[in-house]
Scaffold this active site. Structure first.
Site, mmCIF file in Angstrom:
data_model
loop_
_atom_site.group_PDB
_atom_site.id
_atom_site.type_symbol
_atom_site.label_atom_id
_atom_site.label_comp_id
_atom_site.label_asym_id
_atom_site.label_seq_id
_atom_site.Cartn_x
_atom_site.Cartn_y
_atom_site.Cartn_z
ATOM 1 N N SER A 33 0.806 -1.222 0.000
ATOM 2 C CA SER A 33 0.000 0.000 0.000
ATOM 3 C C SER A 33 0.842 1.277 0.000
ATOM 4 C CB SER A 33 -0.930 0.013 1.219
ATOM 5 O OG SER A 33 -0.179 -0.170 2.396
ATOM 6 N N ASP A 323 -3.041 8.284 7.719
ATOM 7 C CA ASP A 323 -3.956 7.497 8.549
ATOM 8 C C ASP A 323 -3.156 6.850 9.677
ATOM 9 O OD1 ASP A 323 -2.668 5.370 7.359
ATOM 10 O OD2 ASP A 323 -4.362 4.758 6.103
ATOM 11 N N HIS A 326 -0.212 4.757 7.274
ATOM 12 C CA HIS A 326 0.454 5.223 6.052
ATOM 13 C C HIS A 326 0.971 6.652 6.160
ATOM 14 C CE1 HIS A 326 -2.371 2.035 4.648
ATOM 15 N NE2 HIS A 326 -1.236 1.626 4.111
#
Ligand SMILES: *[C@@H]1O[C@H](CO)[C@@H](O)[C@H](O)[C@H]1NC(C)=O
Ligand SMILES: *[C@@H]1O[C@H](CO)[C@@H](O)[C@H](O)[C@H]1NC(C)=O
Ligand SMILES: *[C@@H]1O[C@H](CO)[C@@H](O)[C@H](O)[C@H]1NC(C)=O
Ligand SMILES: *[C@@H]1O[C@H](CO)[C@@H](O)[C@H](O)[C@H]1NC(C)=O
Length: 359
Positions: A33, A323, A326
């Protein structure tokens, strides 16, 4: 922080103006991600970011990137002189494949079972088989084996993977038995051996300029701090120590591969080092305005992702995390620019990306 941001902007400007075409003909991205740009959008998984507030600062808005703006992979592409973002494997057309593909998938790990409890994901081995398919398509389209081999050897290949093998495997004994089977030291060796197999596949598919990003200090992420607690310290050091074993072994693997494979060049990016230097600078600059902490910039759900909401913190430029897991675009920018032109050997070794592509 503001200075390094301006430095990054100036640097991109200069390179974009000076060069009319990219410095490498092609750029391939593998990972999780941290660099996924939308491959998970059509997968059945909780690891998705195709909703606001993700993309709130991205030129095209919501795309599936797990941050507010561009990722480090996007910015490295800009620094290389690409005028468009590298397309996702999920969307790439025959016309586009010769310039590169982004295979990264949120949740992906070096181990196939990593993050399985979240749903589907394209683990590293599948990313390499997808690349195998792309390379075959390219040989078919270009119809000149010598040309295609030369083309593939000039490309830049970046890997940013391994965090999920900790966050969504080793550190989750409820779902995975790896921490019962392996000590941290053994697990790091096991991961690096698997990683090495995949890198050799890439080499057999023509990859010659290969960048391996080390793992960030996972013990500093807001989600880990929230779950484990730190007793007032900024990070969970016991978890950072576990992850450091992987980074140390990955760095040794780079030396080993450079020695054993004569006609390829590998390099290691010390993301932990880049992050700690950055945090030091932020702490000094910001301490007079506000206390600096490892906190997210959006409202976070239990798995660490942003809730579906349009509200975010106002000073996204001052936040390291977007977040619970991340990095923000600002943190991505610092990592991208420090890996591209490393001001210290600690950041990138044996080469930074700007040197690697000229070898
Ligand atoms: C194939 O590519 C090579 C390398 O670019 C070139 O020298 C050669 O002339 C090409 N062959 C044909 C038949 O086009
Ligand atoms: C650990 O879990 C895997 C499945 O995730 C299983 O195949 C394996 O047998 C387990 N090993 C032990 C020692 O329990
Ligand atoms: C980098 O690659 C070139 C060949 O492309 C090779 O001659 C050189 O030895 C490599 N350097 C290292 C440190 O592996
Ligand atoms: C990365 O940098 C840190 C210093 O911030 C250092 O302690 C660590 O050993 C480095 N890791 C590797 C693998 O070189």
């Amino acid at each position: 922080m503001v200075n390094s941001y301006i430095f990054a902007v100036l640097m991109q400007f200069e390179i974009l103006v000076v060069l009319s075409k990219p410095q490498v003909p092609c750029y391939f991205i593998f990972g999780d991600s941290l660099v996924d740009s939308g491959n998970n959008n059509e997968l059945v998984t909780k690891a998705k970011a195709n909703y606001l507030p993700y993309g709130v600062d991205f030129p095209e808005g919501v795309t599936g990137r797990f941050t507010n703006g561009r990722t480090m992979a996007d910015m490295i592409g800009e620094l290389l002189g690409f005028d468009e973002f590298i397309p996702t494997y999920a969307s790439v057309t025959d016309q586009q494949i010769s310039k590169g593909v982004n295979y990264a998938s949120g949740g992906a790990g070096i181990l196939p079972e990593t993050s399985s409890y979240l749903g589907d994901r394209i683990a590293l081995e599948r990313q390499l088989s997808n690349h195998n398919g792309i390379v075959s398509r390219l040989f078919g389209l270009q119809e000149n084996t010598t040309f295609t081999n030369e083309h593939l050897s000039k490309c830049l290949y970046v890997f940013n993977i391994g965090s999920n093998d900790y966050l969504n495997n080793y550190l989750l004994p409820k779902f995975y038995n790896t921490s019962h089977i392996y000590t941290p030291h053994q697990y790091a060796s096991f991961l690096v051996r698997q990683y090495c197999q995949q890198l050799k596949k890439l080499y057999n598919l023509g990859g010659r300029k290969i960048v391996l990003f080390g793992l960030a200090p996972i013990g500093c992420t807001p989600i880990v701090i929230h779950i484990v607690g730190t007793n007032g310290k900024p990070c969970v050091e016991s978890i950072n120590d576990i992850v450091k074993k992987f980074n140390d072994k990955l760095r040794l693997l780079v030396d080993e591969l450079n020695r054993d494979i004569q006609d390829a060049n590998f390099t290691f990016i010390n993301v932990s080092h880049i992050s700690s230097v950055q945090k030091g600078k932020l702490a000094i600059r910001c301490s007079s305005i506000m206390p600096w902490r490892n906190v997210p910039c959006c409202e976070v759900t239990e798995n660490g992702q942003c809730a579906h909401t349009t509200t975010t913190c106002r000073m996204r430029m001052l936040s390291i995390y977007f977040d619970g897991v991340h990095p923000s675009e600002m943190a991505h920018n610092v990592i991208a620019t420090s890996s591209y032109i490393a001001l210290s050997e600690m950041n990138a070794s044996p080469y930074d990306i700007s040197h690697l592509i000229r070898l």
